[in-house]
Design a protein around this motif. Structure first.
Motif, PDB file in Angstrom:
ATOM      1  N   PRO A 257       0.830  -1.216   0.000  1.00 11.15           N
ATOM      2  CA  PRO A 257       0.000   0.000   0.000  1.00 11.15           C
ATOM      3  C   PRO A 257       0.860   1.261   0.000  1.00 11.15           C
ATOM      4  CG  PRO A 257      -0.637  -1.508   1.771  1.00 11.15           C
ATOM      5  CD  PRO A 257       0.609  -2.050   1.158  1.00 11.15           C
ATOM      6  N   ALA A 258       0.396   2.268  -0.714  1.00 15.92           N
ATOM      7  CA  ALA A 258       1.153   3.521  -0.858  1.00 15.92           C
ATOM      8  C   ALA A 258       1.264   4.301   0.443  1.00 15.92           C
ATOM      9  CB  ALA A 258       0.517   4.393  -1.930  1.00 15.92           C
ATOM     10  N   ASP A 259       0.358   4.047   1.396  1.00 12.70           N
ATOM     11  CA  ASP A 259       0.399   4.806   2.647  1.00 12.70           C
ATOM     12  C   ASP A 259       1.254   4.136   3.726  1.00 12.70           C
ATOM     13  OD1 ASP A 259      -1.293   2.681   3.069  1.00 12.70           O
ATOM     14  OD2 ASP A 259      -2.756   3.821   4.239  1.00 12.70           O
ATOM     15  N   GLN A 260       1.893   3.029   3.380  1.00 13.20           N
ATOM     16  CA  GLN A 260       2.737   2.309   4.340  1.00 13.20           C
ATOM     17  C   GLN A 260       4.199   2.730   4.199  1.00 13.20           C
ATOM     18  OE1 GLN A 260       1.609   0.062   6.702  1.00 13.20           O
ATOM     19  NE2 GLN A 260      -0.355   0.887   6.047  1.00 13.20           N
ATOM     20  N   PRO A 261       4.950   2.683   5.308  1.00 15.88           N
ATOM     21  CA  PRO A 261       6.380   3.003   5.204  1.00 15.88           C
ATOM     22  C   PRO A 261       7.114   1.948   4.374  1.00 15.88           C
ATOM     23  CG  PRO A 261       5.745   2.510   7.486  1.00 15.88           C
ATOM     24  CD  PRO A 261       4.539   2.372   6.648  1.00 15.88           C
ATOM     25  N   ILE A 262       8.267   2.339   3.866  1.00 17.63           N
ATOM     26  CA  ILE A 262       9.136   1.421   3.133  1.00 17.63           C
ATOM     27  C   ILE A 262      10.132   0.853   4.133  1.00 17.63           C
ATOM     28  CG2 ILE A 262      10.884   1.256   1.328  1.00 17.63           C
ATOM     29  CD1 ILE A 262       9.403   3.499  -0.137  1.00 17.63           C
ATOM     30  N   ARG A 263      10.344  -0.450   4.092  1.00 18.35           N
ATOM     31  CA  ARG A 263      11.264  -1.102   5.034  1.00 18.35           C
ATOM     32  C   ARG A 263      12.644  -1.193   4.390  1.00 18.35           C
ATOM     33  NH1 ARG A 263      10.438  -2.365   9.899  1.00 18.35           N
ATOM     34  NH2 ARG A 263      11.322  -4.158  10.905  1.00 18.35           N
ATOM     35  N   VAL A 264      13.642  -0.609   5.067  1.00 17.65           N
ATOM     36  CA  VAL A 264      15.022  -0.618   4.588  1.00 17.65           C
ATOM     37  C   VAL A 264      15.908  -1.121   5.718  1.00 17.65           C
ATOM     38  CG1 VAL A 264      16.917   0.758   3.667  1.00 17.65           C
ATOM     39  CG2 VAL A 264      14.559   1.352   3.079  1.00 17.65           C
ATOM     40  N   ASN A 265      16.600  -2.220   5.481  1.00 16.99           N
ATOM     41  CA  ASN A 265      17.494  -2.802   6.493  1.00 16.99           C
ATOM     42  C   ASN A 265      16.784  -2.992   7.831  1.00 16.99           C
ATOM     43  OD1 ASN A 265      19.598  -2.782   4.623  1.00 16.99           O
ATOM     44  ND2 ASN A 265      20.273  -0.753   5.251  1.00 16.99           N
ATOM     45  N   GLY A 266      15.549  -3.463   7.779  1.00 15.21           N
ATOM     46  CA  GLY A 266      14.806  -3.731   9.001  1.00 15.21           C
ATOM     47  C   GLY A 266      14.250  -2.506   9.690  1.00 15.21           C
ATOM     48  N   GLN A 267      14.308  -1.369   9.029  1.00 13.20           N
ATOM     49  CA  GLN A 267      13.850  -0.105   9.619  1.00 13.20           C
ATOM     50  C   GLN A 267      12.791   0.515   8.717  1.00 13.20           C
ATOM     51  OE1 GLN A 267      17.130   2.595  10.203  1.00 13.20           O
ATOM     52  NE2 GLN A 267      15.805   4.355  10.221  1.00 13.20           N
ATOM     53  N   ASP A 268      11.696   0.998   9.310  1.00 12.72           N
ATOM     54  CA  ASP A 268      10.648   1.658   8.538  1.00 12.72           C
ATOM     55  C   ASP A 268      11.054   3.087   8.211  1.00 12.72           C
ATOM     56  OD1 ASP A 268       9.014  -0.546   8.549  1.00 12.72           O
ATOM     57  OD2 ASP A 268       7.838   0.105  10.284  1.00 12.72           O
ATOM     58  N   VAL A 269      10.892   3.470   6.936  1.00 11.89           N
ATOM     59  CA  VAL A 269      11.199   4.824   6.476  1.00 11.89           C
ATOM     60  C   VAL A 269       9.942   5.408   5.843  1.00 11.89           C
ATOM     61  CG1 VAL A 269      12.631   6.214   4.949  1.00 11.89           C
ATOM     62  CG2 VAL A 269      13.611   4.198   6.059  1.00 11.89           C
ATOM     63  N   ASP A 270       9.538   6.581   6.293  1.00 10.95           N
ATOM     64  CA  ASP A 270       8.360   7.258   5.756  1.00 10.95           C
ATOM     65  C   ASP A 270       8.729   7.917   4.428  1.00 10.95           C
ATOM     66  OD1 ASP A 270       6.138   8.763   5.165  1.00 10.95           O
ATOM     67  OD2 ASP A 270       6.220   9.994   6.971  1.00 10.95           O
ATOM     68  N   PRO A 271       8.179   7.437   3.306  1.00  8.29           N
ATOM     69  CA  PRO A 271       8.540   8.034   2.018  1.00  8.29           C
ATOM     70  C   PRO A 271       8.037   9.471   1.869  1.00  8.29           C
ATOM     71  CG  PRO A 271       6.775   6.451   1.728  1.00  8.29           C
ATOM     72  CD  PRO A 271       7.213   6.361   3.165  1.00  8.29           C
ATOM     73  N   ASN A 272       7.124   9.882   2.728  1.00  8.90           N
ATOM     74  CA  ASN A 272       6.591  11.244   2.677  1.00  8.90           C
ATOM     75  C   ASN A 272       7.185  12.137   3.758  1.00  8.90           C
ATOM     76  OD1 ASN A 272       4.758  10.536   0.559  1.00  8.90           O
ATOM     77  ND2 ASN A 272       3.572   9.459   2.108  1.00  8.90           N
ATOM     78  N   GLY A 273       8.245  11.667   4.412  1.00 13.32           N
ATOM     79  CA  GLY A 273       8.875  12.444   5.477  1.00 13.32           C
ATOM     80  C   GLY A 273       9.669  13.614   4.932  1.00 13.32           C
ATOM     81  N   PRO A 274      10.255  14.407   5.830  1.00 11.19           N
ATOM     82  CA  PRO A 274      10.995  15.597   5.397  1.00 11.19           C
ATOM     83  C   PRO A 274      12.339  15.253   4.765  1.00 11.19           C
ATOM     84  CG  PRO A 274      11.236  15.300   7.751  1.00 11.19           C
ATOM     85  CD  PRO A 274      10.264  14.251   7.288  1.00 11.19           C
ATOM     86  N   SER A 275      12.791  16.133   3.882  1.00 15.06           N
ATOM     87  CA  SER A 275      14.142  16.012   3.335  1.00 15.06           C
ATOM     88  C   SER A 275      15.138  16.298   4.450  1.00 15.06           C
ATOM     89  CB  SER A 275      14.345  17.013   2.194  1.00 15.06           C
ATOM     90  OG  SER A 275      14.395  18.340   2.717  1.00 15.06           O
TER      91      SER A 275
END
Length: 168
Positions: free
Chosen positions: A116-134
């Motif tokens: 789902p597009a509203d879910q975080p992306i998991r990178v190296n076991g860590q959730d990353v918010d794709p809509n978070g701040p730069s």
């Protein structure tokens, strides 16, 4: 000796970022807190006593940095590779700080098929918010600091000569 390597140092005017206070009142952001702990950077930090925060700790991950009892120049050295430039400290902040910075990196991996597009992306076991701040926005919002582009004299290592290695 095997490569006949010769080098020298020189100062060049290069693009940099200057770290400055972002707020007009000079106050730090909510994730930049003074810490009176003092430790010798040439030695590993001592383990924390029960109920105390460890003095001198660094933790990094994909889109996050947490530093404990660090001076701003040390933090900026860790941050510089994330922006591919030297960062010059013009904050005027002295002493040690607890710093917690979280941002969405530019190089996010693609989302898993069917995720789902509203879910975080998991990178190296860590959730990353794709809509978070730069990183630049996170610096201002979380630390009350900003990175301004500019130029400054920087010491660089220049390779004068290098050859194929001589036989052993």
């Amino acid at each position: 000796d095997r490569f006949q390597l010769t080098t020298h140092r020189e100062t060049r005017e290069l693009p940099v970022f200057a770290a400055v206070k972002a707020r007009g009142d000079g106050q730090p952001g909510p994730r930049l807190k003074a810490n009176t702990c003092v430790w010798d950077f040439t030695k590993p930090p001592a383990p924390a006593k029960p109920g105390e925060t460890q003095c001198g700790n660094i933790s990094e991950g994909f889109g996050r940095m947490t530093l404990n009892a660090m001076p701003i120049p040390v933090f900026l050295q860790y941050l510089a590779p994330k922006v591919n430039r030297v960062i010059v400290d013009r904050t005027g902040l002295t002493g040690n700080f607890d710093i917690e910075l979280q941002w969405t990196p530019d190089n996010l991996p693609p989302r898993a098929p069917g995720a789902p597009a509203d879910q975080p992306i998991r990178v190296n076991g860590q959730d990353v918010d794709p809509n978070g701040p730069s990183l630049f926005t996170a610096m201002q919002e979380q630390l009350g600091l900003k990175l301004e582009p500019g130029r400054a004299p920087i010491s660089v290592l220049v390779i004068d000569r290098a050859q194929r290695p001589a036989a052993d």
